[in-house]
Motif scaffolding. Structure first.
Motif, PDB file in Angstrom:
ATOM      1  N   GLY A 140      36.426  61.059  29.227  1.00 37.81           N
ATOM      2  CA  GLY A 140      36.547  62.418  29.736  1.00 37.81           C
ATOM      3  C   GLY A 140      37.478  63.294  28.948  1.00 37.81           C
ATOM      4  O   GLY A 140      37.744  64.441  29.340  1.00 37.81           O
ATOM      5  N   ALA A 141      38.000  62.767  27.818  1.00 33.15           N
ATOM      6  CA  ALA A 141      38.944  63.565  27.023  1.00 33.15           C
ATOM      7  C   ALA A 141      38.251  64.627  26.180  1.00 33.15           C
ATOM      8  O   ALA A 141      38.910  65.517  25.640  1.00 33.15           O
ATOM      9  CB  ALA A 141      39.769  62.641  26.116  1.00 33.15           C
ATOM     10  N   SER A 194      33.118  63.331  22.696  1.00 32.00           N
ATOM     11  CA  SER A 194      31.733  63.653  22.347  1.00 32.00           C
ATOM     12  C   SER A 194      31.502  65.160  22.302  1.00 32.00           C
ATOM     13  O   SER A 194      30.711  65.658  21.496  1.00 32.00           O
ATOM     14  CB  SER A 194      30.766  63.004  23.344  1.00 32.00           C
ATOM     15  OG  SER A 194      30.862  61.591  23.290  1.00 32.00           O
ATOM     16  N   THR A 195      32.206  65.899  23.150  1.00 34.50           N
ATOM     17  CA  THR A 195      32.086  67.358  23.144  1.00 34.50           C
ATOM     18  C   THR A 195      32.539  67.939  21.819  1.00 34.50           C
ATOM     19  O   THR A 195      31.973  68.924  21.327  1.00 34.50           O
ATOM     20  CB  THR A 195      32.911  67.969  24.294  1.00 34.50           C
ATOM     21  OG1 THR A 195      32.498  67.399  25.528  1.00 34.50           O
ATOM     22  CG2 THR A 195      32.729  69.476  24.351  1.00 34.50           C
ATOM     23  N   LEU A 196      33.545  67.324  21.202  1.00 31.20           N
ATOM     24  CA  LEU A 196      34.024  67.791  19.906  1.00 31.20           C
ATOM     25  C   LEU A 196      32.898  67.739  18.871  1.00 31.20           C
ATOM     26  O   LEU A 196      32.702  68.670  18.084  1.00 31.20           O
ATOM     27  CB  LEU A 196      35.224  66.946  19.467  1.00 31.20           C
ATOM     28  CG  LEU A 196      35.937  67.367  18.176  1.00 31.20           C
ATOM     29  CD1 LEU A 196      37.431  67.152  18.318  1.00 31.20           C
ATOM     30  CD2 LEU A 196      35.420  66.593  16.985  1.00 31.20           C
ATOM     31  N   VAL A 215      37.837  71.855  28.795  1.00 33.31           N
ATOM     32  CA  VAL A 215      37.717  70.623  28.013  1.00 33.31           C
ATOM     33  C   VAL A 215      38.717  70.636  26.863  1.00 33.31           C
ATOM     34  O   VAL A 215      39.391  69.639  26.598  1.00 33.31           O
ATOM     35  CB  VAL A 215      36.282  70.454  27.487  1.00 33.31           C
ATOM     36  CG1 VAL A 215      36.145  69.142  26.716  1.00 33.31           C
ATOM     37  CG2 VAL A 215      35.287  70.488  28.641  1.00 33.31           C
ATOM     38  N   PHE A 216      38.814  71.764  26.152  1.00 29.30           N
ATOM     39  CA  PHE A 216      39.765  71.901  25.057  1.00 29.30           C
ATOM     40  C   PHE A 216      40.621  73.133  25.298  1.00 29.30           C
ATOM     41  O   PHE A 216      40.113  74.191  25.689  1.00 29.30           O
ATOM     42  CB  PHE A 216      39.055  72.058  23.707  1.00 29.30           C
ATOM     43  CG  PHE A 216      38.322  70.820  23.261  1.00 29.30           C
ATOM     44  CD1 PHE A 216      38.950  69.601  23.218  1.00 29.30           C
ATOM     45  CD2 PHE A 216      37.000  70.895  22.877  1.00 29.30           C
ATOM     46  CE1 PHE A 216      38.278  68.464  22.811  1.00 29.30           C
ATOM     47  CE2 PHE A 216      36.316  69.766  22.473  1.00 29.30           C
ATOM     48  CZ  PHE A 216      36.960  68.544  22.438  1.00 29.30           C
ATOM     49  N   LEU A 231      42.958  62.397  21.660  1.00 30.48           N
ATOM     50  CA  LEU A 231      42.726  63.486  22.614  1.00 30.48           C
ATOM     51  C   LEU A 231      43.061  63.045  24.024  1.00 30.48           C
ATOM     52  O   LEU A 231      42.742  61.922  24.430  1.00 30.48           O
ATOM     53  CB  LEU A 231      41.250  63.919  22.577  1.00 30.48           C
ATOM     54  CG  LEU A 231      40.732  64.700  21.372  1.00 30.48           C
ATOM     55  CD1 LEU A 231      39.240  64.972  21.545  1.00 30.48           C
ATOM     56  CD2 LEU A 231      41.483  66.004  21.211  1.00 30.48           C
ATOM     57  N   ASP A 232      43.665  63.945  24.780  1.00 30.49           N
ATOM     58  CA  ASP A 232      43.915  63.696  26.198  1.00 30.49           C
ATOM     59  C   ASP A 232      44.293  65.017  26.855  1.00 30.49           C
ATOM     60  O   ASP A 232      45.091  65.787  26.307  1.00 30.49           O
ATOM     61  CB  ASP A 232      45.041  62.674  26.386  1.00 30.49           C
ATOM     62  CG  ASP A 232      45.083  62.121  27.811  1.00 30.49           C
ATOM     63  OD1 ASP A 232      44.125  62.365  28.570  1.00 30.49           O
ATOM     64  OD2 ASP A 232      46.066  61.430  28.157  1.00 30.49           O
ATOM     65  N   GLY A 233      43.696  65.272  28.001  1.00 34.20           N
ATOM     66  CA  GLY A 233      44.033  66.480  28.748  1.00 34.20           C
ATOM     67  C   GLY A 233      43.690  67.759  28.022  1.00 34.20           C
ATOM     68  O   GLY A 233      44.349  68.785  28.224  1.00 34.20           O
TER      69      GLY A 233
END
Length: 570
Positions: free
Chosen positions: A365-366, A369-371, A344-345, A536-538
């Motif tokens: 999907g970048a 929210s996980t951040l 993810v990161f 954020l991307d990829g």
């Protein structure tokens, strides 16, 4: 079985369980030994002076009274310990589930946790209250009677003793043969529970697709598999039940033949043979009950094994010497985070000075929210560090970290209770004036005024009795009441109507004032007030800067902005 039970319950509950088991064992031994008094009773009755049986009969009655008193005390102890441990087990399970990383809660575990937290815990704790007494009695009382038989006549007692390893071997063999079918039945049961939950949750989709009458194929299939697994489990139990019955009857027949042989040879009297057969018959009843009890114990043992596995699932580690952060700035330092096989990161670094606002944008999907979830330590990073006030979140206790952070999610979940109870979750010790002020700042007071029961209005499970905008206002009021220095926002207006969007925006502005804020934005109109924006991307930060700077560069952010500002035409 007892060892696993103690392991699941935890060391603090070991002593009462051991005392209860010791009391139950003593009761079973007293029951078995009390039958020793039947020997002189029957000898006197079949002897030359039957009246000599009275003293022995009275002694037998006294022994039965002692057994009855012990049985009452042991059963009462089992119920009390079981009830106490049930409450403790729910607390331990709830505390442990709250410490597990969110990544553990996959879709497939919904049914499993639902079963374990409801029927499973009840079934496991029923071992103490309902199963231990009959099991110990079925195992210990016959052994005590065999000891009496050995003392009375060693030949007949030895014949009865030989049956002990035979019965034990049958029980072990039956347990092993049923283990696979029991495991399959439990697995199919969990799957069916998950499918039932899925079926209930999927009702809007099914009805929108016109499938209001036909059955849900996945649910039907899982229920049929459960039925077949239960059928196989029942059939696998049959050989053990039959073998145990035949073994017990064979033991009784052997004793009858041996007793007859000894009586005809003049080595023992008819009264003594009758006494042995009475004792043997008393052995048979509890032994025959072992089949049913063992089946229930296998089921309980399986539940205990799954509870043990769950309770030993590694939670997020707590720092042995937690640190209290004194600042409210946020930092990601070379953070790498993987979710399953997906990265993810990949070495992401960023910082948010205290009191400033960071907006996080990017395609679906970048990892936006996980951040937020990493900042709240819903997960631990695989590499790098996430810091709050310069302190790694892994060095901050969960309680202290949660005191620093208020979170408003896009999907708000409210507990089945009143509006006031849901707001007070932010700070349970707040006084009434503080609760009212938080509601007013979130513009929830105007909602409460038009509700029939006002503050006492029940919101329903998940807040189902309120609209999406009303649930968001409750969530914002809860966050305002908490008054935490760090605020995490997962785009809270993306699915609101214009009226609610305006009201929620006003509440959000009050919530963000003077605090360190990280907001995930799907609607780019909300990011203009941010001090800093990252795209954020990829798994990486593609670009960052202020709103005007990013527009001037003409990069991914500018493209997103142009798309979001383009009106949709029919």
């Amino acid at each position: 079985m007892i060892r696993m039970l103690l392991r699941v319950l935890g060391p603090e509950h070991a002593e009462p369980v051991r005392r209860t088991v010791a009391l139950m064992t003593t009761t079973a031994v007293v029951e078995g030994l009390s039958y020793a008094l039947l020997v002189p009773v029957l000898q006197a009755l079949f002897g030359s002076e039957p009246t000599g049986a009275w003293p022995w009969l009275l002694a037998f009655g006294a022994a039965v009274a002692v057994y009855a008193a012990l049985r009452y005390i042991s059963d009462l102890s089992g119920f009390r310990v079981g009830t106490t441990l049930l409450r403790g087990m729910y607390n331990r399970l709830g505390d442990h589930l709250a410490r597990l990383p969110l990544g553990w809660y996959s879709t497939g575990r919904v049914g499993e946790v639902s079963v374990l937290a409801s029927r499973g815990v009840l079934e496991a704790m029923a071992v103490i209250a309902h199963l231990l007494t009959p099991f110990i009695s079925a195992a210990v009382t016959p052994l005590s009677i065999v000891v009496v038989m050995l003392a009375f006549n060693w030949q007949l007692g030895l014949a009865a003793l030989i049956a002990v390893p035979v019965v034990a071997a049958i029980q072990v063999r039956a347990g092993r043969s049923m283990a696979a079918s029991d495991a399959e039945r439990i697995e199919r049961g969990d799957e069916a529970t998950g499918r039932v939950i899925e079926y209930l949750q999927a009702q809007p989709v099914l009805r929108a697709g016109g499938r209001t009458v036909e059955r849900f194929g996945l649910l039907d299939d899982s229920l049929h598999e459960l039925q077949r697994a239960s059928h196989r489990s029942a059939l696998s139990a049959l050989p053990g039940v039959v073998s145990l019955t035949v073994a017990v009857q064979a033991m009784f027949t052997v004793l009858l033949f041996l007793g007859t042989y000894l009586a005809l040879g003049g080595n023992i009297g008819a009264a003594e043979v009758l006494t042995i057969l009475v004792l043997a018959a008393r052995c048979a009843d509890p032994l025959l009950s072992l089949a049913g009890i063992s089946g229930r114990l296998r089921g309980a043992r399986s539940v205990l094994a799954r509870l043990d596995t769950l309770l030993h699932t590694e939670p997020l580690a707590e720092a042995p010497e937690p640190i209290q952060p004194i600042r409210h700035d946020l930092e990601f330092e070379s953070v790498t985070f993987r979710h399953g096989d997906r990265t993810v990161f990949d070495s992401v670094s960023l910082s948010v000075p205290a009191g400033q606002r960071l907006a996080v944008v990017g395609p679906s999907g970048a990892g936006k929210s996980t951040l937020l979830q990493l900042l709240a330590r819903f997960y631990d990073v695989n590499a790098g560090a996430v810091r709050v006030g310069g302190v790694d979140v892994r060095s901050i206790s969960t309680e202290i970290l949660m005191e620093q952070i208020a979170i408003v999610f896009q999907d708000v979940y409210l507990f089945d209770g009143t509006i006031e109870e849901n707001i007070r979750l932010g700070r349970p010790d707040a006084d009434e004036a503080e609760v009212r002020a938080a509601a007013s700042a979130a513009r929830l007071d105007e909602v409460i005024e038009r509700l029939p029961d006002g503050w006492a209005t029940n919101v329903g499970e998940g807040g189902a009795l309120l609209s999406g905008g009303e649930r968001q206002r409750v969530s914002i009021a809860r966050a305002l009441l908490k008054n935490a220095p760090v605020v995490l926002l997962d785009e809270v207006t993306s699915a609101l109507d214009p009226v609610n969007e305006v009201a929620v925006h006003e509440g959000i502005e009050r919530l963000m004032a003077g605090r360190t804020v990280v907001m995930v934005a799907h609607r780019l109109r909300t990011v203009r007030s941010a001090d800093h924006i990252v795209f954020l991307d990829g798994g990486r930060i593609v670009e960052e800067g202020s709103h005007d700077e990013l527009l001037g560069r003409g990069g991914p952010y500018a493209d997103f902005w142009e798309v979001s500002m383009t009106p949709v035409t029919s």
